[in-house]
Scaffold this motif. Structure first.
Motif, PDB file in Angstrom:
ATOM      1  N   THR A 261      -9.263  -0.978  -2.050  1.00  9.63           N
ATOM      2  CA  THR A 261      -8.607   0.302  -1.786  1.00  9.63           C
ATOM      3  C   THR A 261      -8.907   1.254  -2.944  1.00  9.63           C
ATOM      4  O   THR A 261      -9.426   0.849  -3.990  1.00  9.63           O
ATOM      5  CB  THR A 261      -7.075   0.151  -1.667  1.00  9.63           C
ATOM      6  OG1 THR A 261      -6.553  -0.241  -2.947  1.00  9.63           O
ATOM      7  CG2 THR A 261      -6.696  -0.881  -0.618  1.00  9.63           C
TER       8      THR A 261
ATOM      9  N   ASN B   1      -3.330   4.970  -2.028  1.00 10.40           N
ATOM     10  CA  ASN B   1      -4.446   4.038  -1.818  1.00 10.40           C
ATOM     11  C   ASN B   1      -5.491   4.611  -0.875  1.00 10.40           C
ATOM     12  O   ASN B   1      -6.624   4.101  -0.805  1.00 10.40           O
ATOM     13  CB  ASN B   1      -3.932   2.712  -1.256  1.00 10.40           C
ATOM     14  CG  ASN B   1      -3.118   1.936  -2.267  1.00 10.40           C
ATOM     15  OD1 ASN B   1      -1.899   1.781  -2.136  1.00 10.40           O
ATOM     16  ND2 ASN B   1      -3.779   1.422  -3.293  1.00 10.40           N
TER      17      ASN B   1
ATOM     18  N   ASN C 274      -7.855   3.237  -6.113  1.00 10.18           N
ATOM     19  CA  ASN C 274      -6.881   3.027  -7.172  1.00 10.18           C
ATOM     20  C   ASN C 274      -5.872   4.178  -7.151  1.00 10.18           C
ATOM     21  O   ASN C 274      -6.261   5.350  -7.238  1.00 10.18           O
ATOM     22  CB  ASN C 274      -7.598   2.980  -8.522  1.00 10.18           C
ATOM     23  CG  ASN C 274      -6.678   2.583  -9.653  1.00 10.18           C
ATOM     24  OD1 ASN C 274      -5.468   2.558  -9.503  1.00 10.18           O
ATOM     25  ND2 ASN C 274      -7.257   2.275 -10.801  1.00 10.18           N
ATOM     26  N   PRO C 275      -4.568   3.898  -7.015  1.00 10.43           N
ATOM     27  CA  PRO C 275      -3.581   4.993  -6.990  1.00 10.43           C
ATOM     28  C   PRO C 275      -3.644   5.887  -8.227  1.00 10.43           C
ATOM     29  O   PRO C 275      -3.429   7.100  -8.118  1.00 10.43           O
ATOM     30  CB  PRO C 275      -2.242   4.255  -6.902  1.00 10.43           C
ATOM     31  CG  PRO C 275      -2.567   2.937  -6.280  1.00 10.43           C
ATOM     32  CD  PRO C 275      -3.931   2.579  -6.789  1.00 10.43           C
TER      33      PRO C 275
ATOM     34  N   LEU D  42       0.825  -1.199   0.000  1.00  9.57           N
ATOM     35  CA  LEU D  42       0.000   0.000   0.000  1.00  9.57           C
ATOM     36  C   LEU D  42       0.860   1.249   0.000  1.00  9.57           C
ATOM     37  O   LEU D  42       2.023   1.233   0.422  1.00  9.57           O
ATOM     38  CB  LEU D  42      -0.913   0.014   1.232  1.00  9.57           C
ATOM     39  CG  LEU D  42      -1.852  -1.178   1.416  1.00  9.57           C
ATOM     40  CD1 LEU D  42      -2.507  -1.135   2.788  1.00  9.57           C
ATOM     41  CD2 LEU D  42      -2.911  -1.215   0.318  1.00  9.57           C
TER      42      LEU D  42
END
Length: 476
Positions: free
Chosen positions: A167, A69, A169-170, A65
């Motif tokens: 989570t 996130n 999405n970056p 992570l």
């Protein structure tokens, strides 16, 4: 004399063009959202079961992570061997959350084991259960131990339990940062242009819409970016910047609700508006809405920081009471707003200029409200007033929903700022009408002695009315 508005000089073709540009910009944000990355990133950890594993805890390791996130959810779905089963049962669950640090050690998060009760609801298939939710991430990886105590008591055989990590999405987080930054820049430019257009008019001469736009546009800056608080949430491991972002967003939305009440009432009440009778009831109603939403948001955030397994069902009594309170206040606001709209439309429908202001605001606001209701339904579904009562991230959140709501509110205020700002020659025309020397130069002798029909005509919108009276005077 009130400061003139560009609204008075627009023809029907211009009004159509304004709405076309509004819908085109709104559609562009929806298209960008559809073409953009997904909001939620999922990774499934499937665990097969047999009779010997039912009482043993599940050891689950999250994927790597980062701060992009933003948040972390762990959910599970119980699969029974029979699909056509209707079942509702409370299941006791024990959860232990461990954070993995760089040296490989795993300290406790909050140094405690959490015991919770979750409702297992099955109809053809079982609904998803939220095991834990981490509102901000202190570690680059988490280990969570989960054990169920009552599953072996079920009359049906458990075929499988599927755990899922969810989570942000970056890539979406980066798109969100740039998207909100673009709107911050646009809002700053619109605010400066709006203030520049009104700089030569005294604030006492501003209309109530112009005064409110000077308040809403700076608040829209906070709503879009809350700089530096929103980017700061990606740089520091703290829940405080995110809570400030939510606080300012709720402040802007409640200010928008207050704007509608004040404009629809104030457009009928000319002259001095007393604070006690005009503003206090509106501030009281909207203030209660803001207080309830902020209280629920802070309540959820603080409890999740203290307990990752916290949900509203833990404090069902308090939550239900707060939800009823919010619904009562929201219903009161809607009824009061409808009363003001109906009364304003009935009293001002034959008044020139004022009627135009009322029609435009009502039409554009109606479009925004209908679009917002559609977005909220897509965002929360039919459970908008149930478990997703506060703006908690739905795990089915779509990118276009997020971007479309931001675009809708921004372009709504940009459109209002455009039509409520004075035109380029507004000050010159206003001074020309106020100066008797200039006005007499264009009057004929008959007009000076007997008066002009144009001066005696009722105030009505526009260029078409002036042309009509000019044609009548030429024919005479």
């Amino acid at each position: 004399r009130l400061a003139p508005m560009r609204l008075y000089t627009l023809s029907k073709r211009h009004f159509v063009l304004v709405f076309v540009v509004f819908f085109a910009c709104f559609g562009l944000t929806v298209f960008i959202g559809i073409a953009g990355p997904n909001v939620i990133e999922t990774s499934v950890a499937r665990t097969d079961l047999n009779n010997s594993l039912k009482l043993k805890p599940f050891n689950l390791s999250s994927p790597p992570l980062s701060t992009y996130n933003q948040q972390l959810w762990l959910t599970c779905v119980v699969e029974l061997d029979q699909h056509d089963v209707s079942l509702k049962k409370n299941v006791n669950m024990t959860v232990k959350v461990l954070g993995v640090v760089k040296d490989g050690s795993t300290p406790y998060v909050n140094n405690q084991v959490h015991n919770r009760t979750r409702l297992l609801s099955c109809a053809q298939k079982c609904s998803e259960i939220i095991v834990a939710h981490l509102g901000y991430l202190n570690y680059t990886q988490y280990n969570i131990f989960v054990s169920f105590e009552d599953l072996y008591k079920l009359t049906y055989t458990i075929q499988n339990i599927t755990f899922t990590w969810k989570t942000y999405n970056p890539t979406f987080s980066q798109v969100e940062i740039w998207f909100r930054f673009v709107f911050v820049v646009l809002t700053f430019m619109v605010t400066c242009l709006f203030a520049h257009s009104l700089r030569k008019f005294s604030m006492r001469d501003w209309g109530i819409e112009q005064k409110w736009m000077s308040i809403l546009l700076p608040l829209l800056l906070l709503y879009n970016g809350t700089y530096p608080f929103f980017p700061l949430s990606f740089l520091v491991n703290s829940w405080f910047p995110g809570m400030l972002d939510d606080l300012f967003q709720s402040l802007f939305l409640c200010a928008l609700l207050l704007f509608w009440l004040c404009v629809y009432h104030g457009i009928r009440v000319q002259g001095e508006r007393k604070c006690l009778t005009f503003y206090l009831p509106k501030f009281f109603i909207v203030g209660l809405l803001w207080l309830a939403s902020v209280t629920l948001g802070i309540w959820q955030t603080v409890n999740e920081v203290r307990d990752p397994t916290y949900q509203y069902r833990v404090d069902t009594g308090n939550f239900q009471g707060m939800k009823i309170f919010f619904l009562v206040v929201a219903t009161t606001y809607i009824l009061y707003l409808l009363f003001l709209i109906v009364r304003a439309c009935s009293e001002l429908r034959n008044m020139p200029y004022v009627d135009l202001r009322l029609k435009f605001l009502t039409a554009l606001t109606f479009v925004v409200l209908v679009s917002s209701i559609v977005i909220l339904y897509l965002r929360f579904g039919a459970q908008v007033l149930q478990d997703n009562f506060v703006a908690e991230l739905s795990t089915h959140y779509q990118n276009y929903i997020f971007l479309s709501f931001y675009g809708l509110l921004n372009f709504y205020l940009y459109t209002l700022a455009f039509v409520y700002s004075p035109s380029k020659n507004a000050l010159y025309e206003s001074q020309l009408k106020d100066n008797p020397a200039f006005s007499m130069l264009n009057d004929s002798d008959d007009d000076v002695i007997y008066g002009s029909d144009y001066e005696e005509m009722p105030l009505q919108n526009g260029q078409a009315i002036r042309a009509k009276y000019k044609e009548e005077s030429d024919s005479d």
